[in-house]
Design an enzyme around this catalytic site. Structure first.
Site, PDB file in Angstrom:
ATOM      1  CB  CYS A   1      29.729  27.118  -3.906  1.00  4.57           C
ATOM      2  SG  CYS A   1      31.124  28.078  -3.237  1.00  4.57           S
TER       3      CYS A   1
ATOM      4  CD  GLU B   1      31.634  25.224  -6.327  1.00  4.82           C
ATOM      5  OE1 GLU B   1      30.965  25.828  -7.190  1.00  4.82           O
ATOM      6  OE2 GLU B   1      32.116  25.786  -5.318  1.00  4.82           O
TER       7      GLU B   1
ATOM      8  CE  LYS C   1      27.775  27.843  -7.688  1.00  2.00           C
ATOM      9  NZ  LYS C   1      29.221  28.105  -7.543  1.00  2.00           N
TER      10      LYS C   1
END
Length: 263
Positions: free
Chosen positions: A146, A40, A111
């Site tokens: 994440c 990421e 995300k």
């Protein structure tokens, strides 16, 4: 299927352009792999909030260009990790890209779960709204980033969409490393899928990174795990193991949906 996870170190003294060139060379060095995965926000660092605005780029900006070229040169499927995308309306997103071995972009994932509660990424970036899967010759990838790892419903949605290999690009902090390993194994067990979770090494935004990228099989067994420093973790995966696991222990068929709580 051979998968290589590149746990790149993010050093604030290294320029974004220099790291972009270095990341591309690391991808090209994985020629012979089927799938390569980066972490990421490796161009800037997941906690380097002060750099987000200045280093944001359009979807088809320099990171897209460099990673497309690297995928084609290596002849691999490339999950290029994520970068700070600036959309046409000016909104920033934490966006992951996937490229084919021909260098064609096959997916972009924004995300969904932004970290920071009332600061950092949570207030600086927009939230993605779509689950994203990518069909490879031997498996279907489900994409996550994440903090997404803490939300099992996202992974259930990816499995319902056909995912057999769950890819998590992360910049996970060292102080919560035990959660990283635990959650990666949990997502693998509950979804009977491979989990490929790759993080960064180094320190950025004054936050030490956990490293310890991990590959977990559909039974929850850890096939490989990196250390704390920059490292390439390469693992051979049996694409048939997901199907066999789901047939031998068909827990996913016993899900009961639509339950309600008593008033």
């Amino acid at each position: 299927m051979r998968a290589s996870l590149i746990q790149i170190a993010v050093d604030p003294d290294e320029s974004v352009e220099a790291r972009r060139v270095r990341a591309a060379s690391l991808v090209v060095a994985q020629r012979g792999a089927d799938l390569v995965v980066l972490p990421e926000l490796w161009p800037v660092g997941a906690f380097a909030y002060t750099a987000f605005e200045a280093e944001a780029e359009p979807l088809e900006g320099p990171t897209h260009e460099a990673m497309a070229k690297a995928a084609a040169e290596a002849g691999v499927w490339l999950h290029a990790g994520s970068f700070v995308e600036r959309a046409d309306d000016g909104t920033l997103y934490n966006t992951s890209l996937v490229f084919s071995p021909e260098g064609e972009r096959t997916a972009a994932y924004r995300k969904i779960h932004r970290f920071g509660f009332d600061q950092g990424e949570a207030v600086m970036m927009g939230a993605g709204e779509e689950l994203v899967t990518v069909a490879l010759p031997d498996t279907t990838l489900g994409l996550a980033t994440c903090y997404d790892l803490r939300f099992p419903e996202q992974f259930r949605g990816l499995v319902d969409a056909g995912a057999e290999t769950l890819v998590v690009a992360a910049g996970w902090p060292e102080r919560r490393r035990s959660h990283w390993t635990l959650l990666a194994q949990a997502r693998a067990v509950e979804n009977q899928a491979y989990v490929l979770a790759v993080g960064t090494a180094g320190t950025h935004g004054d936050i030490q990174q956990a490293g310890h990228s991990i590959v977990v099989d559909p039974w929850g067994e850890v096939l490989a795990q990196a250390g704390a420093d920059e490292e390439v973790l390469t693992v051979e995966l049996d694409a048939d193991k997901v199907r066999a696991t789901r047939e031998q222990f068909p827990a996913l068929k016993d899900r009961r949906l639509g339950l309600t709580s008593p008033l």
